[in-house]
Scaffold this motif. Structure first.
Motif, PDB file in Angstrom:
ATOM      1  N   UNK A  30     -24.225  35.654  32.114  1.00  0.00           N
ATOM      2  CA  UNK A  30     -25.088  34.852  31.239  1.00  0.00           C
ATOM      3  C   UNK A  30     -26.031  33.927  32.010  1.00  0.00           C
ATOM      4  N   UNK A  31     -25.809  33.801  33.308  1.00  0.00           N
ATOM      5  CA  UNK A  31     -26.574  32.851  34.120  1.00  0.00           C
ATOM      6  C   UNK A  31     -27.961  33.399  34.459  1.00  0.00           C
ATOM      7  N   UNK A  32     -28.825  33.358  33.472  1.00  0.00           N
ATOM      8  CA  UNK A  32     -30.233  33.699  33.670  1.00  0.00           C
ATOM      9  C   UNK A  32     -31.035  33.118  32.517  1.00  0.00           C
ATOM     10  N   UNK A  33     -32.138  32.515  32.850  1.00  0.00           N
ATOM     11  CA  UNK A  33     -33.098  31.955  31.904  1.00  0.00           C
ATOM     12  C   UNK A  33     -32.550  30.818  31.047  1.00  0.00           C
ATOM     13  N   UNK A  34     -31.415  30.260  31.446  1.00  0.00           N
ATOM     14  CA  UNK A  34     -30.877  29.050  30.830  1.00  0.00           C
ATOM     15  C   UNK A  34     -30.219  28.233  31.944  1.00  0.00           C
ATOM     16  N   UNK A  35     -29.974  26.941  31.726  1.00  0.00           N
ATOM     17  CA  UNK A  35     -29.308  26.155  32.764  1.00  0.00           C
ATOM     18  C   UNK A  35     -27.942  26.745  33.132  1.00  0.00           C
ATOM     19  N   UNK A  36     -27.610  26.663  34.414  1.00  0.00           N
ATOM     20  CA  UNK A  36     -26.367  27.249  34.919  1.00  0.00           C
ATOM     21  C   UNK A  36     -25.145  26.822  34.121  1.00  0.00           C
ATOM     22  N   UNK A  37     -25.007  25.519  33.910  1.00  0.00           N
ATOM     23  CA  UNK A  37     -23.801  25.037  33.245  1.00  0.00           C
ATOM     24  C   UNK A  37     -23.733  25.507  31.803  1.00  0.00           C
ATOM     25  N   UNK A  39     -24.862  28.444  30.743  1.00  0.00           N
ATOM     26  CA  UNK A  39     -24.433  29.846  30.852  1.00  0.00           C
ATOM     27  C   UNK A  39     -22.916  29.944  30.992  1.00  0.00           C
ATOM     28  N   UNK A  40     -22.355  29.103  31.829  1.00  0.00           N
ATOM     29  CA  UNK A  40     -20.919  29.191  32.099  1.00  0.00           C
ATOM     30  C   UNK A  40     -20.062  28.590  30.989  1.00  0.00           C
ATOM     31  N   UNK A  41     -20.685  27.944  30.009  1.00  0.00           N
ATOM     32  CA  UNK A  41     -19.960  27.499  28.818  1.00  0.00           C
ATOM     33  C   UNK A  41     -19.837  28.658  27.821  1.00  0.00           C
ATOM     34  N   UNK A  42     -20.666  29.675  27.956  1.00  0.00           N
ATOM     35  CA  UNK A  42     -20.653  30.826  27.049  1.00  0.00           C
ATOM     36  C   UNK A  42     -19.281  31.439  26.818  1.00  0.00           C
ATOM     37  N   UNK A  43     -18.495  31.696  27.870  1.00  0.00           N
ATOM     38  CA  UNK A  43     -17.167  32.278  27.639  1.00  0.00           C
ATOM     39  C   UNK A  43     -16.269  31.401  26.768  1.00  0.00           C
ATOM     40  N   UNK A  44     -16.370  30.072  26.902  1.00  0.00           N
ATOM     41  CA  UNK A  44     -15.565  29.200  26.052  1.00  0.00           C
ATOM     42  C   UNK A  44     -15.991  29.320  24.597  1.00  0.00           C
ATOM     43  N   UNK A  45     -17.296  29.458  24.362  1.00  0.00           N
ATOM     44  CA  UNK A  45     -17.775  29.648  22.988  1.00  0.00           C
ATOM     45  C   UNK A  45     -17.188  30.930  22.398  1.00  0.00           C
ATOM     46  N   UNK A  46     -17.169  31.984  23.194  1.00  0.00           N
ATOM     47  CA  UNK A  46     -16.578  33.250  22.740  1.00  0.00           C
ATOM     48  C   UNK A  46     -15.091  33.051  22.458  1.00  0.00           C
ATOM     49  N   UNK A  47     -14.387  32.405  23.372  1.00  0.00           N
ATOM     50  CA  UNK A  47     -12.948  32.175  23.207  1.00  0.00           C
ATOM     51  C   UNK A  47     -12.653  31.384  21.941  1.00  0.00           C
ATOM     52  N   UNK A  64     -21.388  45.191  16.374  1.00  0.00           N
ATOM     53  CA  UNK A  64     -22.235  44.352  15.520  1.00  0.00           C
ATOM     54  C   UNK A  64     -21.534  43.049  15.134  1.00  0.00           C
ATOM     55  N   UNK A  65     -20.220  43.117  14.911  1.00  0.00           N
ATOM     56  CA  UNK A  65     -19.467  41.899  14.610  1.00  0.00           C
ATOM     57  C   UNK A  65     -19.434  40.978  15.830  1.00  0.00           C
ATOM     58  N   UNK A  66     -19.286  41.570  17.021  1.00  0.00           N
ATOM     59  CA  UNK A  66     -19.274  40.769  18.239  1.00  0.00           C
ATOM     60  C   UNK A  66     -20.635  40.104  18.461  1.00  0.00           C
ATOM     61  N   UNK A  67     -21.710  40.850  18.242  1.00  0.00           N
ATOM     62  CA  UNK A  67     -23.054  40.275  18.390  1.00  0.00           C
ATOM     63  C   UNK A  67     -23.220  39.108  17.423  1.00  0.00           C
ATOM     64  N   UNK A  68     -22.807  39.291  16.174  1.00  0.00           N
ATOM     65  CA  UNK A  68     -22.925  38.220  15.182  1.00  0.00           C
ATOM     66  C   UNK A  68     -22.143  36.978  15.619  1.00  0.00           C
ATOM     67  N   UNK A  69     -20.958  37.190  16.142  1.00  0.00           N
ATOM     68  CA  UNK A  69     -20.132  36.095  16.640  1.00  0.00           C
ATOM     69  C   UNK A  69     -20.863  35.339  17.754  1.00  0.00           C
ATOM     70  N   UNK A  70     -21.568  36.052  18.608  1.00  0.00           N
ATOM     71  CA  UNK A  70     -22.245  35.442  19.761  1.00  0.00           C
ATOM     72  C   UNK A  70     -23.560  34.755  19.404  1.00  0.00           C
ATOM     73  N   UNK A  71     -24.206  35.178  18.339  1.00  0.00           N
ATOM     74  CA  UNK A  71     -25.488  34.565  17.966  1.00  0.00           C
ATOM     75  C   UNK A  71     -25.326  33.415  16.973  1.00  0.00           C
ATOM     76  N   UNK A  72     -24.143  33.274  16.416  1.00  0.00           N
ATOM     77  CA  UNK A  72     -23.890  32.172  15.498  1.00  0.00           C
ATOM     78  C   UNK A  72     -24.074  30.855  16.256  1.00  0.00           C
ATOM     79  N   UNK A  73     -24.860  29.928  15.707  1.00  0.00           N
ATOM     80  CA  UNK A  73     -25.102  28.665  16.406  1.00  0.00           C
ATOM     81  C   UNK A  73     -23.818  27.862  16.624  1.00  0.00           C
ATOM     82  N   UNK A  74     -23.659  27.248  17.771  1.00  0.00           N
ATOM     83  CA  UNK A  74     -24.526  27.388  18.935  1.00  0.00           C
ATOM     84  C   UNK A  74     -24.279  28.731  19.632  1.00  0.00           C
ATOM     85  N   UNK A  75     -25.338  29.498  19.793  1.00  0.00           N
ATOM     86  CA  UNK A  75     -25.252  30.832  20.389  1.00  0.00           C
ATOM     87  C   UNK A  75     -24.798  30.749  21.844  1.00  0.00           C
TER      88      UNK A  75
END
Length: 193
Positions: A30-37, A39-47, A64-75
């Motif tokens: 996830x570490x691209x085009x957003x601040x490093x920290x 990006x690395x919070x992304x896995x916790x959001x998924x968890x 499709x369910x996984x994508x929806x889970x990941x785009x739900x704010x905060x994405x």
């Protein structure tokens, strides 16, 4: 993986990254085009949304369910949909090729893989190119004590001692700022040419 990382400034996110190598690989993805920290919070959001972080659960989810889970704010990312598909592909790859054990990327085989082999395996991961693979190899060596023969050379400048080039060098708020300053100076130099 048991070393304590301090990549995000958020205790729960850092703990997940420290304890789960797949989460760390996802953070790097996830570490691209957003601040490093961020990006690395992304896995916790998924968890938080999947009742824990589980590579098999992600790999077996309905895409499709996984994508929806990941785009739900905060994405999980500013490009949540495309990055969710990359995370999904990465997890499927780890399950299919390493039986869900991400540490096998840098430990499996006889003889044990050397730095160039680990780099090759990292580059084969969905969403990982040369630079991302080198940075992750440097992160393994600098912060996890994973030192396959030739890892520094395979990681290139990211493996240099004392450098402040990438997330591999972030161990505190101060080093995060030093990495940011390095990246900013590098971009400025590239624009000046």
């Amino acid at each position: 993986m048991t070393r304590e990382l301090h990549l995000t400034g958020e205790e729960a996110a850092d703990r997940l990254l420290s304890e789960d190598p797949v989460a760390l690989l996802v953070g790097m993805l996830l570490d691209q085009q957003i601040p490093m920290e961020v990006a690395f919070i992304g896995p916790r959001k998924i968890a938080d949304r999947m009742d824990g972080f589980d590579v098999r659960k992600i790999a077996e989810a309905d895409i499709e369910e996984f994508v929806q889970l990941c785009v739900t704010p905060p994405a999980i990312h500013r490009y949540g949909g495309s990055m969710a598909r990359r995370v999904y592909g990465l997890c499927q790859h780890i399950v299919e090729n390493y039986d869900g054990d991400a540490t096998a990327i840098w430990t499996s085989g006889r003889p044990k893989p050397d730095g160039p082999e680990v780099l090759k395996r990292l580059k084969a991961l969905p969403g990982y190119g040369e630079q991302k693979a080198k940075i992750f190899l440097a992160l393994l060596g600098k912060q996890y004590g994973v030192h396959p023969k030739g890892w520094r050379e395979a990681a290139g400048a990211y493996g240099d001692r004392g450098s402040r080039r990438s997330i591999a060098d972030v161990v505190s708020p101060k080093t995060l700022q030093e990495v940011r300053a390095f990246k900013k100076a590098t971009k400025a130099a590239a624009k000046a040419q």
